[in-house]
Design an enzyme around this catalytic site. Structure first.
Site, PDB file in Angstrom:
ATOM      1  CG  ASP A   1      -3.731   4.669  -1.747  1.00 27.79           C
ATOM      2  OD1 ASP A   1      -3.104   3.608  -1.550  1.00 27.79           O
ATOM      3  OD2 ASP A   1      -4.656   5.055  -1.020  1.00 27.79           O
TER       4      ASP A   1
ATOM      5  CG  ASP B   1      -1.793   1.160   1.367  1.00 27.58           C
ATOM      6  OD1 ASP B   1      -1.999   1.857   0.360  1.00 27.58           O
ATOM      7  OD2 ASP B   1      -2.304   1.399   2.482  1.00 27.58           O
TER       8      ASP B   1
END
Ligand SMILES: *[C@@H]1O[C@H](CO)[C@@H](O)[C@H](O)[C@H]1NC(C)=O
Ligand SMILES: *[C@@H]1O[C@H](CO)[C@@H](O)[C@H](O)[C@H]1NC(C)=O
Length: 395
Positions: free
Chosen positions: A290, A104
């Site tokens: 992201d 992430d």
């Protein structure tokens, strides 16, 4: 739909501490670690083009496969469900315990289910620190609060973490004692944060990439990210210390990154949405790259314009219902440092059912999130030292 770990992290961190000084390492993302030895042959007619082609052919497995470089580590990813999330296997402790982690770039904590956990999911692999000879405990704790009101928290320890063959020693690891319901039933055991260490919830802990650099395990302070599509290959790949040009289609555009809030934040100077006959200008868009967010998230104002441009209707939960037939759609286009990058019409649909759900959404945030809906058409090389990113079409 997976909730965004980065939104969670954002909400969790009330104030951002100042960003640590960048490590003194090479800022050249294209540092090559391979020297190709060429043997002289005087009787052979010199032809540079054919010589290069010959060498490339001979050493092809080295040239385009960063994973075979000495100072890189490659982690293959599994593309879960409808490109909801991408996870890879990371080995922790001695002997190694394999954990499935969602990589992430929108958060910075490395955390996973553990045997200390009172409510972790029955199908999750739980890290058992008592079975690792290299585990070192600490009195530090960590806690992330999530946007849906739930949270994950636990204790911090230190152990060996093997990332695609690169063995980090003394890596701060966050062992869950409690976790949100969403994680109990999901396919992953935890998250591996690739944002900047200024937003780690465990004080003083460094990210795996920080440690790869400081421990000299990679010579180039970069990682290359490929996220595939369920409709094609259903995989992904992270290369630490390099990148994989086999997944790059065309030229890379270098884009400055603002990491003052701990994120990989970039600015698109312009953006457009619409149909093959009419497009709407969306103005400049500032957003974070992201990998841990499924969709392309806009601010409420921009999302309303995008939805109108594609005739999508608001479901009042952040998502939109959109026409399943995308043939009249123009791509959602972003101009980033002079180059145009798009979400192709087919990818404007996130989920196909009797009705279709759009891959763009809103989340009442002050910035946009370039999530997987955008990233799965692009290869991105994240350079933590500059910081900047290089973006190209992926293949
Ligand atoms: C050199 O090799 C390339 C590739 O094989 C070929 O296209 C080209 O015509 C060659 N040039 C000369 C001068 O022989
Ligand atoms: C690379 O990009 C070009 C231009 O968009 C496209 O036509 C081509 O199909 C792509 N190649 C691959 C292998 O995806």
């Amino acid at each position: 739909m997976k909730l965004s770990a980065s939104i969670f992290a954002l909400l969790a961190v009330a104030t951002f501490s100042s960003v640590d000084a960048a490590p003194a390492v090479s800022t050249d993302p294209a540092v090559k670690t391979l020297t190709i030895p060429l043997t002289g042959n005087p009787s052979y007619q010199r032809n540079a083009t054919s010589a290069v082609l010959k060498a490339r052919g001979k050493y092809n497995r080295f040239i385009n496969s960063a994973s075979t470089f000495a100072n890189t580590g490659t982690v293959p990813m599994i593309d879960y469900l409808y490109d909801v999330e991408y996870y890879g296997t990371v080995k922790v402790g001695t002997p190694a315990q394999s954990l499935k982690l969602d990589f992430d770039t929108g958060s910075a904590d490395l955390w996973f289910a553990s045997t200390l956990c009172t409510n972790c999911g029955s199908t999750q692999t739980k890290f058992d620190s008592t079975k690792s000879s290299t585990y070192v405990s600490s009195t530090k704790t960590w806690s992330i609060s999530y946007g849906d009101g739930s949270s994950a928290s636990g204790v911090v320890g230190f152990d060996t973490v093997n990332l695609g063959g690169l063995s980090i020693t003394g890596q701060g690891i966050e062992l869950a004692k409690k976790e949100a319901t969403a994680f109990q039933t999901g396919p992953i055991d935890g998250l591996l944060g690739l944002a900047f260490d200024s937003i780690i919830t465990a004080t003083g802990v460094k990210t795996p990439v920080d440690n790869l650099i400081s421990q000299g395990l990679i010579t180039s302070p970069v990682f290359g990210v490929y996220l595939g599509k369920q409709t094609t290959d259903a995989v992904g790949e992270y290369v630490f210390g390099g990148y994989n040009s086999n997944h790059i289609n065309g030229t890379l555009t270098t884009v400055p990154v603002d990491n003052s809030d701990g994120f990989w934040s970039i600015t698109a100077s312009a953006a457009t949405a619409g149909t093959t006959t009419t497009t709407t200008s969306l103005g400049a868009i500032e957003g974070i790259l992201d990998t841990g967010t499924t969709l392309m998230i806009f601010t409420n104002t921009i999302a309303t314009k995008v939805a109108k441009a594609y005739g999508a209707t608001d479901n009042y939960d952040g998502t939109y219902t959109i026409k399943c037939d995308t043939s009249s759609f123009a791509p959602l286009t972003f101009t980033i440092n002079g180059a145009k990058f798009t979400i192709p019409p087919a990818d404007l649909i996130y989920y196909r059912g009797s009705t279709c759900i759009a891959s763009f959404a809103y989340a009442n945030l002050p910035f946009a999130i370039f999530g997987d809906a955008f990233l799965k058409s692009h290869y991105v090389i994240f350079n933590q030292a500059v910081p900047n990113v290089q973006i190209a079409l992926s293949k």
